[in-house]
Design a protein around this motif. Structure first.
Motif, PDB file in Angstrom:
ATOM      1  N   ASN A  47       0.874  -1.158   0.000  1.00 50.33           N
ATOM      2  CA  ASN A  47       0.000   0.000   0.000  1.00 50.33           C
ATOM      3  C   ASN A  47       0.921   1.221   0.000  1.00 50.33           C
TER       4      ASN A  47
ATOM      5  N   ALA B 141       0.130   4.126   2.555  1.00 55.35           N
ATOM      6  CA  ALA B 141       0.438   3.809   3.954  1.00 55.35           C
ATOM      7  C   ALA B 141       1.944   3.874   4.196  1.00 55.35           C
TER       8      ALA B 141
ATOM      9  N   ARG C 199       3.764   6.505   6.734  1.00 57.85           N
ATOM     10  CA  ARG C 199       4.660   6.038   7.798  1.00 57.85           C
ATOM     11  C   ARG C 199       6.037   6.686   7.658  1.00 57.85           C
TER      12      ARG C 199
ATOM     13  N   ARG D 212      -4.920  10.690  13.849  1.00 58.40           N
ATOM     14  CA  ARG D 212      -6.247  10.350  14.376  1.00 58.40           C
ATOM     15  C   ARG D 212      -7.300  11.395  14.032  1.00 58.40           C
TER      16      ARG D 212
ATOM     17  N   LEU E  45      -7.948   8.709  10.829  1.00 61.78           N
ATOM     18  CA  LEU E  45      -7.643   7.286  10.836  1.00 61.78           C
ATOM     19  C   LEU E  45      -8.150   6.661  12.136  1.00 61.78           C
ATOM     20  N   SER E  46      -8.488   5.399  12.073  1.00 62.02           N
ATOM     21  CA  SER E  46      -8.922   4.689  13.273  1.00 62.02           C
ATOM     22  C   SER E  46      -7.719   4.418  14.179  1.00 62.02           C
TER      23      SER E  46
ATOM     24  N   GLN F 177      -6.717   1.496  15.129  1.00 64.01           N
ATOM     25  CA  GLN F 177      -5.971   0.383  14.550  1.00 64.01           C
ATOM     26  C   GLN F 177      -5.119   0.834  13.364  1.00 64.01           C
ATOM     27  N   GLU F 178      -5.667   1.681  12.487  1.00 64.35           N
ATOM     28  CA  GLU F 178      -4.913   2.174  11.339  1.00 64.35           C
ATOM     29  C   GLU F 178      -3.717   3.002  11.794  1.00 64.35           C
ATOM     30  N   THR F 179      -3.941   3.837  12.807  1.00 66.06           N
ATOM     31  CA  THR F 179      -2.857   4.658  13.338  1.00 66.06           C
ATOM     32  C   THR F 179      -1.772   3.783  13.951  1.00 66.06           C
TER      33      THR F 179
ATOM     34  N   GLN G 178      -1.070   0.675  13.247  1.00 62.54           N
ATOM     35  CA  GLN G 178      -0.360  -0.030  12.175  1.00 62.54           C
ATOM     36  C   GLN G 178       0.618   0.899  11.480  1.00 62.54           C
ATOM     37  N   LEU G 179       0.190   2.120  11.211  1.00 60.89           N
ATOM     38  CA  LEU G 179       1.036   3.075  10.524  1.00 60.89           C
ATOM     39  C   LEU G 179       2.265   3.443  11.353  1.00 60.89           C
TER      40      LEU G 179
END
Length: 177
Positions: free
Chosen positions: A55, A58, A62, A122, A127-128, A130-132, A134-135
């Motif tokens: 991705n 993403a 990051r 956030r 971003l959620s 979980q997404e945050t 992960q990032l």
């Protein structure tokens, strides 16, 4: 086949969003341009793999966060901060939104780099948790604690933003009343 096939389209489509994130992370338009250019060069180096397997957005986000934290650490020794920040312009009713942006920008600058990254990802990037996580390469609990600490710090250092912060965390504001 061109090694960079699709890279130009990716940059055209996502450059403005990445630039906004870069600006919020470093707080200066020129540094944000430099940051984004550095990150896009890294994305270009890894483009064949990212286009095939990953991705790219993403990865780019990051890289933005990691590079901004790295820059902040390096710049700390090179800068000589002033004793007092400049005074804000006198308030006028039509300038209220501008004053909030200035106050928010100053308050974000007072946060630790990771806290600033969590707040930007956030609440600005929406971003959620979980997404945050992960990032940023951390746990959801770390995101939650960093968010809580960052919002507490913003409440402490920028009381003029209380209305904006209650929009972000209305349950906490109700608990404090």
């Amino acid at each position: 086949m061109d090694r960079y096939e699709g890279f130009r389209e990716f940059v055209d489509a996502r450059q403005q969003a990445l630039m906004r994130s870069a600006f919020l992370l470093v707080g200066d338009a020129h540094l944000a341009e430099d940051l984004l250019q550095t990150v896009l060069a890294r994305v270009a180096r890894h483009w064949p793999k990212l286009a095939r397997d990953g991705n790219p957005e993403a990865y780019a986000r990051r890289c933005l966060v990691n590079e901004s934290v790295s820059w902040r650490r390096r710049r700390w020794h090179a800068e000589s901060p002033s004793a007092r920040p400049p005074e804000p312009p006198p308030p006028a009713s039509e300038e209220r939104a501008s004053l909030h942006r200035i106050a928010l920008h100053r308050a974000l600058a007072r946060l630790a780099p990771r806290q600033r990254a969590v707040v930007v990802l956030r609440f600005y990037e929406d971003l959620s948790i979980q997404e945050t996580a992960q990032l940023l390469g951390c746990s959801a609990g770390t995101v939650k604690s960093q968010t809580s600490q960052a919002l507490a710090r913003l409440r402490e250092t920028a009381p003029e933003l209380a209305g904006l912060l209650s929009d972000v965390d209305p349950a906490r504001e109700e608990a404090h009343r």
